[in-house]
Design a protein around this motif. Sequence first.
Motif, PDB file in Angstrom:
ATOM      1  N   PHE A   7      32.817  33.200 -17.869  1.00 54.07           N
ATOM      2  CA  PHE A   7      33.489  34.237 -18.635  1.00 54.07           C
ATOM      3  C   PHE A   7      34.972  34.228 -18.307  1.00 54.07           C
ATOM      4  N   ILE A   8      35.778  34.534 -19.306  1.00 51.81           N
ATOM      5  CA  ILE A   8      37.209  34.757 -19.113  1.00 51.81           C
ATOM      6  C   ILE A   8      37.412  36.241 -19.368  1.00 51.81           C
ATOM      7  N   ALA A   9      37.963  36.942 -18.386  1.00 52.62           N
ATOM      8  CA  ALA A   9      38.048  38.399 -18.481  1.00 52.62           C
ATOM      9  C   ALA A   9      39.488  38.885 -18.322  1.00 52.62           C
ATOM     10  N   GLY A  10      39.670  40.165 -18.623  1.00 56.24           N
ATOM     11  CA  GLY A  10      40.946  40.828 -18.384  1.00 56.24           C
ATOM     12  C   GLY A  10      42.069  40.307 -19.251  1.00 56.24           C
ATOM     13  N   GLN A  11      43.238  40.256 -18.656  1.00 50.60           N
ATOM     14  CA  GLN A  11      44.433  39.840 -19.381  1.00 50.60           C
ATOM     15  C   GLN A  11      44.299  38.409 -19.892  1.00 50.60           C
ATOM     16  N   GLN A  12      43.656  37.543 -19.102  1.00 55.36           N
ATOM     17  CA  GLN A  12      43.469  36.160 -19.543  1.00 55.36           C
ATOM     18  C   GLN A  12      42.605  36.096 -20.804  1.00 55.36           C
ATOM     19  N   ALA A  13      41.604  36.963 -20.906  1.00 53.66           N
ATOM     20  CA  ALA A  13      40.760  36.983 -22.106  1.00 53.66           C
ATOM     21  C   ALA A  13      41.592  37.342 -23.337  1.00 53.66           C
ATOM     22  N   SER A  14      42.479  38.303 -23.181  1.00 57.79           N
ATOM     23  CA  SER A  14      43.341  38.682 -24.304  1.00 57.79           C
ATOM     24  C   SER A  14      44.255  37.531 -24.705  1.00 57.79           C
ATOM     25  N   GLN A  15      44.798  36.837 -23.723  1.00 52.91           N
ATOM     26  CA  GLN A  15      45.700  35.715 -24.005  1.00 52.91           C
ATOM     27  C   GLN A  15      44.958  34.557 -24.662  1.00 52.91           C
ATOM     28  N   TRP A  16      43.792  34.192 -24.142  1.00 50.84           N
ATOM     29  CA  TRP A  16      43.062  33.041 -24.668  1.00 50.84           C
ATOM     30  C   TRP A  16      42.403  33.333 -26.007  1.00 50.84           C
ATOM     31  N   SER A  17      42.147  34.584 -26.307  1.00 48.64           N
ATOM     32  CA  SER A  17      41.502  34.948 -27.567  1.00 48.64           C
ATOM     33  C   SER A  17      42.347  34.555 -28.776  1.00 48.64           C
ATOM     34  N   SER A  18      43.647  34.563 -28.614  1.00 46.23           N
ATOM     35  CA  SER A  18      44.530  34.243 -29.741  1.00 46.23           C
ATOM     36  C   SER A  18      44.759  32.741 -29.923  1.00 46.23           C
ATOM     37  N   ALA A  52      34.589  40.217 -27.354  1.00 46.02           N
ATOM     38  CA  ALA A  52      35.402  41.342 -27.821  1.00 46.02           C
ATOM     39  C   ALA A  52      35.337  41.485 -29.339  1.00 46.02           C
ATOM     40  N   LYS A  53      34.952  40.420 -30.031  1.00 48.09           N
ATOM     41  CA  LYS A  53      34.839  40.457 -31.490  1.00 48.09           C
ATOM     42  C   LYS A  53      33.405  40.713 -31.960  1.00 48.09           C
ATOM     43  N   GLY A  59      32.278  43.920 -26.587  1.00 45.90           N
ATOM     44  CA  GLY A  59      32.816  43.339 -25.361  1.00 45.90           C
ATOM     45  C   GLY A  59      31.796  42.487 -24.657  1.00 45.90           C
ATOM     46  N   CYS A  60      32.142  42.060 -23.497  1.00 46.86           N
ATOM     47  CA  CYS A  60      31.303  41.165 -22.706  1.00 46.86           C
ATOM     48  C   CYS A  60      29.976  41.831 -22.343  1.00 46.86           C
ATOM     49  N   PRO A  61      28.910  41.051 -22.184  1.00 50.11           N
ATOM     50  CA  PRO A  61      27.598  41.627 -21.906  1.00 50.11           C
ATOM     51  C   PRO A  61      27.383  41.996 -20.432  1.00 50.11           C
ATOM     52  N   VAL A  62      28.434  42.152 -19.676  1.00 49.04           N
ATOM     53  CA  VAL A  62      28.298  42.583 -18.283  1.00 49.04           C
ATOM     54  C   VAL A  62      29.076  43.878 -18.095  1.00 49.04           C
ATOM     55  N   ASN A  63      28.712  44.665 -17.097  1.00 47.50           N
ATOM     56  CA  ASN A  63      29.338  45.968 -16.939  1.00 47.50           C
ATOM     57  C   ASN A  63      30.215  46.090 -15.699  1.00 47.50           C
ATOM     58  N   VAL A  64      30.631  44.985 -15.133  1.00 44.48           N
ATOM     59  CA  VAL A  64      31.468  45.016 -13.942  1.00 44.48           C
ATOM     60  C   VAL A  64      32.903  44.692 -14.345  1.00 44.48           C
ATOM     61  N   MET A  65      33.825  45.565 -13.997  1.00 43.90           N
ATOM     62  CA  MET A  65      35.231  45.312 -14.318  1.00 43.90           C
ATOM     63  C   MET A  65      35.855  44.418 -13.252  1.00 43.90           C
ATOM     64  N   ALA A  66      36.551  43.419 -13.699  1.00 41.08           N
ATOM     65  CA  ALA A  66      37.263  42.529 -12.784  1.00 41.08           C
ATOM     66  C   ALA A  66      38.505  43.232 -12.242  1.00 41.08           C
ATOM     67  N   PRO A  67      39.022  42.783 -11.104  1.00 45.45           N
ATOM     68  CA  PRO A  67      40.235  43.398 -10.566  1.00 45.45           C
ATOM     69  C   PRO A  67      41.378  43.369 -11.587  1.00 45.45           C
ATOM     70  N   GLY A  68      42.063  44.474 -11.722  1.00 47.12           N
ATOM     71  CA  GLY A  68      43.208  44.564 -12.616  1.00 47.12           C
ATOM     72  C   GLY A  68      42.907  45.103 -14.006  1.00 47.12           C
ATOM     73  N   LEU A  69      41.628  45.215 -14.381  1.00 46.10           N
ATOM     74  CA  LEU A  69      41.308  45.660 -15.737  1.00 46.10           C
ATOM     75  C   LEU A  69      41.686  47.116 -15.987  1.00 46.10           C
ATOM     76  N   LEU A  70      41.419  47.984 -15.036  1.00 47.38           N
ATOM     77  CA  LEU A  70      41.782  49.388 -15.238  1.00 47.38           C
ATOM     78  C   LEU A  70      43.288  49.546 -15.400  1.00 47.38           C
ATOM     79  N   THR A  71      44.054  48.815 -14.614  1.00 50.35           N
ATOM     80  CA  THR A  71      45.510  48.876 -14.714  1.00 50.35           C
ATOM     81  C   THR A  71      45.982  48.297 -16.043  1.00 50.35           C
ATOM     82  N   TYR A  72      45.422  47.164 -16.437  1.00 52.67           N
ATOM     83  CA  TYR A  72      45.844  46.483 -17.659  1.00 52.67           C
ATOM     84  C   TYR A  72      45.503  47.293 -18.913  1.00 52.67           C
ATOM     85  N   TYR A  73      44.302  47.864 -18.955  1.00 56.39           N
ATOM     86  CA  TYR A  73      43.853  48.580 -20.147  1.00 56.39           C
ATOM     87  C   TYR A  73      44.052  50.091 -20.046  1.00 56.39           C
TER      88      TYR A  73
END
Length: 83
Positions: A7-18, A52-53, A59-73
Amino acid sequence: MLALVGFIAGQQASQWSSKESGERREAVLSSLVKYLGPEARSFIHYEEKDWAKEDYSGGCPVNVMAPGLLTYYHPSLRKPCGR
């Protein structure tokens, strides 16, 4: 049969999605070769999904937030939703 799932999560997921799917695929394969060796390019099938689409999970089928997600979102998490 073996499968490798990642999985690619967090800010990297947003960047790679485009990016284009071919660019994402090449980046994933390059990383796999870097960490697992050249045999990683000899695979049977490659599949990707942008959770996410996804209409029903949103969103992703897991419920654990990676470090930095709360700050980023944070701004999105504070916006009211619904009526």
